[in-house]
Design a protein around this motif. Sequence first.
Motif, PDB file in Angstrom:
ATOM      1  N   SER A   1      -7.715  -9.189  61.803  1.00  0.00           N
ATOM      2  CA  SER A   1      -8.328 -10.190  61.971  1.00  0.00           C
ATOM      3  C   SER A   1      -9.424 -10.527  62.786  1.00  0.00           C
ATOM      4  N   THR A   2     -11.039 -11.013  61.420  1.00  0.00           N
ATOM      5  CA  THR A   2     -12.424 -11.119  62.421  1.00  0.00           C
ATOM      6  C   THR A   2     -13.142 -11.882  62.937  1.00  0.00           C
ATOM      7  N   ASN A   3     -13.593 -12.355  63.345  1.00  0.00           N
ATOM      8  CA  ASN A   3     -14.344 -13.523  62.967  1.00  0.00           C
ATOM      9  C   ASN A   3     -15.725 -13.447  62.090  1.00  0.00           C
ATOM     10  N   LEU A   4     -15.866 -12.382  61.233  1.00  0.00           N
ATOM     11  CA  LEU A   4     -16.710 -12.665  60.639  1.00  0.00           C
ATOM     12  C   LEU A   4     -16.622 -13.700  58.766  1.00  0.00           C
ATOM     13  N   ARG A   5     -17.475 -14.201  58.380  1.00  0.00           N
ATOM     14  CA  ARG A   5     -17.583 -15.161  57.448  1.00  0.00           C
ATOM     15  C   ARG A   5     -18.367 -15.253  56.335  1.00  0.00           C
ATOM     16  N   GLY A   6     -17.897 -15.234  54.737  1.00  0.00           N
ATOM     17  CA  GLY A   6     -19.035 -15.049  54.330  1.00  0.00           C
ATOM     18  C   GLY A   6     -19.385 -16.663  53.404  1.00  0.00           C
TER      19      GLY A   6
ATOM     20  N   ILE B   1     -20.459 -25.291  59.855  1.00  0.00           N
ATOM     21  CA  ILE B   1     -20.227 -24.547  61.509  1.00  0.00           C
ATOM     22  C   ILE B   1     -18.763 -23.926  61.349  1.00  0.00           C
ATOM     23  N   THR B   2     -18.564 -22.613  61.981  1.00  0.00           N
ATOM     24  CA  THR B   2     -17.420 -22.043  62.064  1.00  0.00           C
ATOM     25  C   THR B   2     -15.987 -22.155  62.564  1.00  0.00           C
ATOM     26  N   GLN B   3     -14.766 -22.576  62.773  1.00  0.00           N
ATOM     27  CA  GLN B   3     -14.224 -22.309  63.373  1.00  0.00           C
ATOM     28  C   GLN B   3     -14.158 -21.710  64.660  1.00  0.00           C
TER      29      GLN B   3
ATOM     30  N   SER C   1     -19.252 -12.030  64.864  1.00  0.00           N
ATOM     31  CA  SER C   1     -18.504 -13.546  65.180  1.00  0.00           C
ATOM     32  C   SER C   1     -18.988 -13.687  64.165  1.00  0.00           C
ATOM     33  N   THR C   2     -19.490 -14.974  62.839  1.00  0.00           N
ATOM     34  CA  THR C   2     -19.945 -15.334  62.466  1.00  0.00           C
ATOM     35  C   THR C   2     -20.121 -17.576  62.693  1.00  0.00           C
ATOM     36  N   LEU C   3     -21.105 -17.536  63.165  1.00  0.00           N
ATOM     37  CA  LEU C   3     -21.092 -19.092  63.629  1.00  0.00           C
ATOM     38  C   LEU C   3     -21.757 -20.417  62.831  1.00  0.00           C
ATOM     39  N   ALA C   4     -22.873 -19.788  61.767  1.00  0.00           N
ATOM     40  CA  ALA C   4     -22.999 -20.850  60.989  1.00  0.00           C
ATOM     41  C   ALA C   4     -23.300 -20.254  59.245  1.00  0.00           C
ATOM     42  N   GLY C   5     -23.388 -21.039  58.603  1.00  0.00           N
ATOM     43  CA  GLY C   5     -24.357 -20.403  57.038  1.00  0.00           C
ATOM     44  C   GLY C   5     -23.889 -22.005  56.243  1.00  0.00           C
ATOM     45  N   ALA C   6     -24.464 -21.263  54.800  1.00  0.00           N
ATOM     46  CA  ALA C   6     -24.281 -22.018  53.664  1.00  0.00           C
ATOM     47  C   ALA C   6     -24.977 -20.973  52.793  1.00  0.00           C
ATOM     48  N   GLY C   7     -23.347 -20.810  51.489  1.00  0.00           N
ATOM     49  CA  GLY C   7     -23.612 -20.835  50.005  1.00  0.00           C
ATOM     50  C   GLY C   7     -22.164 -20.167  50.202  1.00  0.00           C
ATOM     51  N   ASP C   8     -22.608 -18.589  49.923  1.00  0.00           N
ATOM     52  CA  ASP C   8     -22.303 -17.788  48.868  1.00  0.00           C
ATOM     53  C   ASP C   8     -22.662 -16.264  48.697  1.00  0.00           C
ATOM     54  N   PRO C   9     -22.657 -15.373  49.408  1.00  0.00           N
ATOM     55  CA  PRO C   9     -22.503 -13.961  48.658  1.00  0.00           C
ATOM     56  C   PRO C   9     -22.374 -13.647  47.371  1.00  0.00           C
TER      57      PRO C   9
ATOM     58  N   ARG D   1     -16.737 -26.987  52.065  1.00  0.00           N
ATOM     59  CA  ARG D   1     -16.270 -27.970  53.715  1.00  0.00           C
ATOM     60  C   ARG D   1     -14.680 -27.563  54.021  1.00  0.00           C
ATOM     61  N   HIS D   2     -14.260 -26.406  53.237  1.00  0.00           N
ATOM     62  CA  HIS D   2     -12.432 -26.930  53.528  1.00  0.00           C
ATOM     63  C   HIS D   2     -12.121 -25.633  54.921  1.00  0.00           C
ATOM     64  N   ASP D   3     -13.183 -24.687  54.948  1.00  0.00           N
ATOM     65  CA  ASP D   3     -13.233 -23.734  56.167  1.00  0.00           C
ATOM     66  C   ASP D   3     -14.309 -23.957  56.919  1.00  0.00           C
ATOM     67  N   THR D   4     -15.591 -25.204  57.443  1.00  0.00           N
ATOM     68  CA  THR D   4     -15.821 -24.435  57.981  1.00  0.00           C
ATOM     69  C   THR D   4     -16.838 -26.237  57.886  1.00  0.00           C
TER      70      THR D   4
END
Length: 450
Positions: free
Chosen positions: A83-88, A411-413, A123-131, A92-95
């Motif tokens: 488990s890591t705290n990174l998000r890509g 904002i991430t979990q 650790s990912t704090l926030a973001g928008a879009g998709d790589p 609206r389902h996971d943030t």
Amino acid sequence: MASKKRIDSYTYLSGFGNHFTSEALPGALPQGQNSPQKCPYGLYAEQLSGTAFTVERKQNQFSWLYRIRPSVCHEPFTKITESTNLRGSFSRHDTQFIPNQLRWSPFPLPSDSESLNFVFGLSTLAGAGDPILKNGLAIHIYCANKNMEDMAFYNSDGDFLIVPQHGRLDIFTEFGRMLVSPNEIAVIPRGIKYSVSLPDGPSRGYILEVYGHHFELPNLGPIGANGLANPRDFLTPTAAFEEEKEGNWSIVNKYAGKLFIAKQDHSPFNVVAWHGNYVPYKYDLANFVAINSVSRDHMDPSIFTVLTSKSAFPGTAIADFVIFPPRWAVQEHTFRPPYFHRNAMSEFMGLILGSYEGKAGGFLPGSGSHMTPHGPDATTYEKASNEELKPVRVADGTMAFMFESSLMLGITQWGLSEQVHVQPDYWKAWQNLKSNLFYDIEKHEKLYFP
């Protein structure tokens, strides 16, 4: 921190967007062509492309690397299941998309019982879009206390703009070495391998990742040829390599927001020479040439933009990196701190050192804030509304910055978890702002209006 900067013994090439050449052994760069039948010293020629081949010449970014063994010499990648705290991606389902102002206390450094290097301390704090769609951004926090030993990292998703806040980063890239101190930034473009050591022990900082266009200098327009971040102050490392030796190296790749790992028996930092304009670089924020009003009123914060990543809409950025450096304030008849503002853009602020002039308390080095309607708190407003308007220095000993985007940040979990401290009473900073307008209803006239 200034004294620590002076011990940087690495060498650099100066300029932003230049086509550089560098070799660690004399004659290692082929002359007259990029891919000869046999390269000097028996090296392999390998091209690293940062853009499509067919974009306009002024936008084309690539480098040729001459290395002891090519990058394909590794075992298959496997997904890291821990488990890591990174998000890509950010849906609206996971943030959570929250219209409230948010502020975080300083992000915690790893405890003595933890062992986290730069990669696994992300650790990912926030973001928008998709790589995957190459559109968007992410804001990460790194908190680490361990060197990346026999490990290299590269990011297939986007470019990292790294803002150290606590502790220096010694970064060994395929292009050479950089030492990056607090009050400096480093940019590692997509696909470049690097390893991070921590010469000062536990370290913390902020990262702005962009998935689409690479970072570039903002257009100056009427400002002219000079000012803001000048190209000559950006530094790119010179070629340095590790000789072949037996070992067990781990190559970690961030791909579509997930981490993958592959093994290889030699160092990935085996580039003996290179040339090109797709390179890592660093910049000292103290070199920024601030511009501001010398008459009245408050200029927009865009005058403090260091780097920008453009969107498909002219004049609008996927992400801007903006700083608020030490400077003079001389405006007459003007409320000098940042004005109250409701913004079409999303803003995340961080503090590298000092005390930000727009907030009287609660915003400490290593903190962060996400702002919708915003402005100075009541204490700052009262002070600035009544002080003598003489020329004064602003933000001495301070460096605040802003990541700004045209996209709405989720904002991430992790960003809302107990692992970090979201200040629950941040909204109260503006509740003491009172009405200063007194009006005689019967006479329909103002009695007092400052």
